[in-house]
Design a protein around this motif. Structure first.
Motif, short mmCIF file in Angstrom:
data_model
loop_
_atom_site.label_atom_id
_atom_site.label_comp_id
_atom_site.label_asym_id
_atom_site.label_seq_id
_atom_site.Cartn_x
_atom_site.Cartn_y
_atom_site.Cartn_z
N ASP A 31 0.83 -1.19 0.00
CA ASP A 31 0.00 0.00 0.00
C ASP A 31 0.88 1.26 0.00
OD1 ASP A 31 0.86 0.50 2.62
OD2 ASP A 31 -0.96 -0.25 3.54
N ASP A 32 0.27 2.39 -0.31
CA ASP A 32 1.03 3.63 -0.49
C ASP A 32 1.76 4.06 0.78
OD1 ASP A 32 0.34 3.78 -3.11
OD2 ASP A 32 -1.10 5.42 -2.90
N GLN A 33 1.17 3.80 1.94
CA GLN A 33 1.81 4.22 3.18
C GLN A 33 3.12 3.48 3.41
OE1 GLN A 33 -0.58 3.73 6.71
NE2 GLN A 33 0.82 4.85 8.00
N GLN A 34 3.10 2.16 3.18
CA GLN A 34 4.33 1.39 3.35
C GLN A 34 5.34 1.68 2.24
OE1 GLN A 34 5.01 -0.38 6.14
NE2 GLN A 34 3.05 0.49 6.79
N MET A 35 4.84 1.93 1.02
CA MET A 35 5.75 2.29 -0.07
C MET A 35 6.39 3.64 0.20
SD MET A 35 6.40 0.09 -2.38
CE MET A 35 7.26 1.26 -3.42
N HIS A 36 5.64 4.55 0.80
CA HIS A 36 6.19 5.86 1.14
C HIS A 36 7.36 5.70 2.12
CE1 HIS A 36 5.24 10.36 2.11
NE2 HIS A 36 6.53 10.14 1.93
N ARG A 37 7.17 4.87 3.14
CA ARG A 37 8.23 4.63 4.11
C ARG A 37 9.43 3.97 3.46
NH1 ARG A 37 6.61 1.16 8.79
NH2 ARG A 37 8.67 1.78 9.51
N LEU A 38 9.18 3.00 2.59
CA LEU A 38 10.27 2.31 1.89
C LEU A 38 11.00 3.28 0.97
CD1 LEU A 38 11.90 -0.16 1.02
CD2 LEU A 38 10.03 -0.77 -0.54
N TYR A 39 10.26 4.13 0.29
CA TYR A 39 10.82 5.12 -0.63
C TYR A 39 11.80 6.04 0.11
CZ TYR A 39 10.69 8.81 -4.26
OH TYR A 39 10.99 9.74 -5.23
N GLU A 40 11.39 6.52 1.29
CA GLU A 40 12.26 7.38 2.09
C GLU A 40 13.53 6.63 2.50
OE1 GLU A 40 10.21 8.83 5.48
OE2 GLU A 40 8.69 9.93 4.35
N LYS A 41 13.36 5.41 3.03
CA LYS A 41 14.50 4.63 3.48
C LYS A 41 15.45 4.30 2.33
CE LYS A 41 12.32 2.30 7.44
NZ LYS A 41 13.34 2.59 8.46
N PHE A 42 14.86 4.01 1.17
CA PHE A 42 15.65 3.67 -0.01
C PHE A 42 16.51 4.86 -0.44
CE2 PHE A 42 14.96 4.59 -4.66
CZ PHE A 42 16.15 4.04 -5.11
N LEU A 43 15.92 6.04 -0.54
CA LEU A 43 16.67 7.22 -0.97
C LEU A 43 17.80 7.53 0.01
CD1 LEU A 43 13.76 9.55 -2.14
CD2 LEU A 43 15.40 8.36 -3.60
N LEU A 44 17.50 7.47 1.30
CA LEU A 44 18.53 7.73 2.30
C LEU A 44 19.64 6.69 2.19
CD1 LEU A 44 19.57 9.27 4.76
CD2 LEU A 44 18.12 7.82 6.20
N GLY A 45 19.26 5.41 2.08
CA GLY A 45 20.25 4.35 1.97
C GLY A 45 21.10 4.46 0.72
N TYR A 46 20.48 4.91 -0.38
CA TYR A 46 21.21 5.03 -1.64
C TYR A 46 22.34 6.05 -1.50
CZ TYR A 46 22.28 5.70 -6.56
OH TYR A 46 22.95 5.77 -7.77
N TYR A 47 22.01 7.22 -0.98
CA TYR A 47 23.04 8.26 -0.89
C TYR A 47 24.06 7.96 0.20
CZ TYR A 47 20.43 10.87 -4.33
OH TYR A 47 19.81 11.24 -5.50
N GLN A 48 23.66 7.23 1.23
CA GLN A 48 24.64 6.83 2.24
C GLN A 48 25.66 5.87 1.66
OE1 GLN A 48 21.98 5.36 5.31
NE2 GLN A 48 22.19 7.23 6.52
N LYS A 49 25.21 4.97 0.79
CA LYS A 49 26.12 3.97 0.23
C LYS A 49 26.89 4.50 -0.97
CE LYS A 49 26.38 -0.75 -1.54
NZ LYS A 49 25.65 -1.97 -1.92
N GLU A 50 26.19 5.15 -1.91
CA GLU A 50 26.83 5.57 -3.16
C GLU A 50 27.56 6.90 -3.05
OE1 GLU A 50 26.97 3.48 -5.48
OE2 GLU A 50 25.43 2.05 -4.86
N TYR A 51 27.17 7.75 -2.10
CA TYR A 51 27.79 9.06 -1.94
C TYR A 51 28.15 9.29 -0.47
CZ TYR A 51 26.21 10.17 -6.67
OH TYR A 51 26.01 10.17 -8.03
N PRO A 52 29.05 8.48 0.07
CA PRO A 52 29.41 8.64 1.50
C PRO A 52 30.00 10.01 1.80
CG PRO A 52 30.97 7.18 0.36
CD PRO A 52 29.82 7.40 -0.58
N GLN A 53 30.55 10.67 0.79
CA GLN A 53 31.14 12.00 1.00
C GLN A 53 30.08 13.06 1.28
OE1 GLN A 53 30.88 10.39 -1.86
NE2 GLN A 53 30.79 11.73 -3.66
#
Length: 345
Positions: free
Chosen positions: A188-210
């Motif tokens: 559902d959209d609520q859980q996808m919203h939470r996943l979307y936020e976590k995914f974006l944060l995780g992406y930049y933490q891993k790919e752009y640690p600087q």
């Protein structure tokens, strides 16, 4: 519509433990639906946990027994006349794998087995795992208080598994009028919203640690020092590099635009724009112009997909759209372009 494989990649950034050795085979696996994806993750994670040993804890028991153990409850024994049967009521602690974590895990796997569209091979694997949970009970999925789960060094390995269980139970499970369960085909959209936020944060933490990506709080710029009743401002993602800061507000909605029927036009949702503007202006308390804001919408079925940059009071505020329905290479390209925004005002 988001591809199932893309949801897996999102999960792997949101929960970094999915990149560990035991999950590597999932990168090349094709998933027929979201139920299969969740099943595959739980199978790998639970199998590994069984090798380590299922989490155990002491559980309090009260039992009428002839083999005295723990603390004898004389009052209860007298009331129940257990002396006549040469028995006593005893209170004791038992070291058992029948813990809340294992109950949630077993319940979720059973829900996928009974109500999910899971391919035969994964069904067989789930049933094999059930054999290790013979002494573990199930739990009403609607009664789980997810925020109360506590993790420490002895059960830290369960955290990702509990996150997946929460996605299944809160994002897929629905109850019918007669009390039976069904499973939706998509989160559902609520859980996808939470996943979307976590995914974006995780992406930049891993790919752009600087860029020191984190979900940070922003202080209000206050003139008189009075902050009573002001709401907390917490960004979804804040990227910082040198003097530059980019605040990203992730939005996963059914619609990214609002329509004014009187004037027959569409605009960006006003509350979202006000929010990111407030974040930027309070973060840039000295008016340097080095703080930028970004509303990052997940693409919807709307004809209009925002892709705009605005200069507002010396700061750049952008509204972009991330298309999660394409192939993963294209998604990464879009995210990398956003990373390049750090270098432009």
């Amino acid at each position: 519509m988001i591809k199932i494989k893309n949801i897996y990649y999102m999960l792997s950034y949101a929960y970094q433990s999915l990149n560990e050795t035991e999950y590597k085979s999932l990168h090349s696996e094709q998933f027929e639906n979201i139920h299969d994806l969740m099943s595959a993750i739980l199978i790998r994670g639970t199998s590994n946990q069984i090798k380590r040993g299922l989490h155990k804890n002491y559980r309090s028991h009260t039992e009428e027994t002839g083999n005295l153990r723990g603390k004898i409850d004389s009052t209860a024994s007298i009331k129940q006349n257990t002396f006549l049967k040469r028995r006593m009521v005893c209170h004791f602690d038992e070291f058992s794998e029948n813990t809340l974590f294992n109950q949630i895990l077993k319940t979720t796997m059973l829900l996928l087995l009974r109500h999910g569209k899971v391919k035969v091979t994964n069904q067989k694997e789930l049933r094999k795992l059930m054999l290790f949970f013979g002494n573990v009970g199930t739990i009403d999925p609607q009664s789980i208080r997810w925020s109360s789960l506590n993790y420490h060094r002895h059960n830290a390995a369960y955290k990702m598994l509990m996150n997946i269980c929460e996605l299944v139970i809160k994002g897929l499970l629905i109850s019918t009028e007669n009390g039976e369960y069904k499973m939706k085909q998509f989160l559902d959209d609520q859980q996808m919203h939470r996943l979307y936020e976590k995914f974006l944060l995780g992406y930049y933490q891993k790919e752009y640690p600087q860029y020191s990506a984190k979900a940070s709080y922003i202080d209000w710029v206050i003139d008189d020092g009075i902050i009573d009743f002001l709401p907390a401002m917490k960004s979804d993602i804040t990227l910082t590099h040198g003097p530059r800061t980019l605040i990203i507000d992730a939005k996963y909605y059914g619609r990214s635009m609002q329509t004014n029927s009187l004037y027959n036009n569409s605009t960006i949702i006003s509350s979202n724009l006000y929010q990111i503007y407030t974040y930027v202006k309070n973060k840039d308390r000295h008016g340097s112009g080095n703080v930028s804001g970004l509303l990052l919408y997940a693409k919807t079925d709307e004809d209009i997909t925002p892709d705009n940059d605005y200069q507002m009071g010396g700061n750049r505020v952008s509204v972009k759209t991330l298309d999660l329905s394409g192939n993963w290479v294209e998604i990464k390209e879009q995210l990398d372009l956003i990373g390049e925004m750090m270098w432009t005002k």
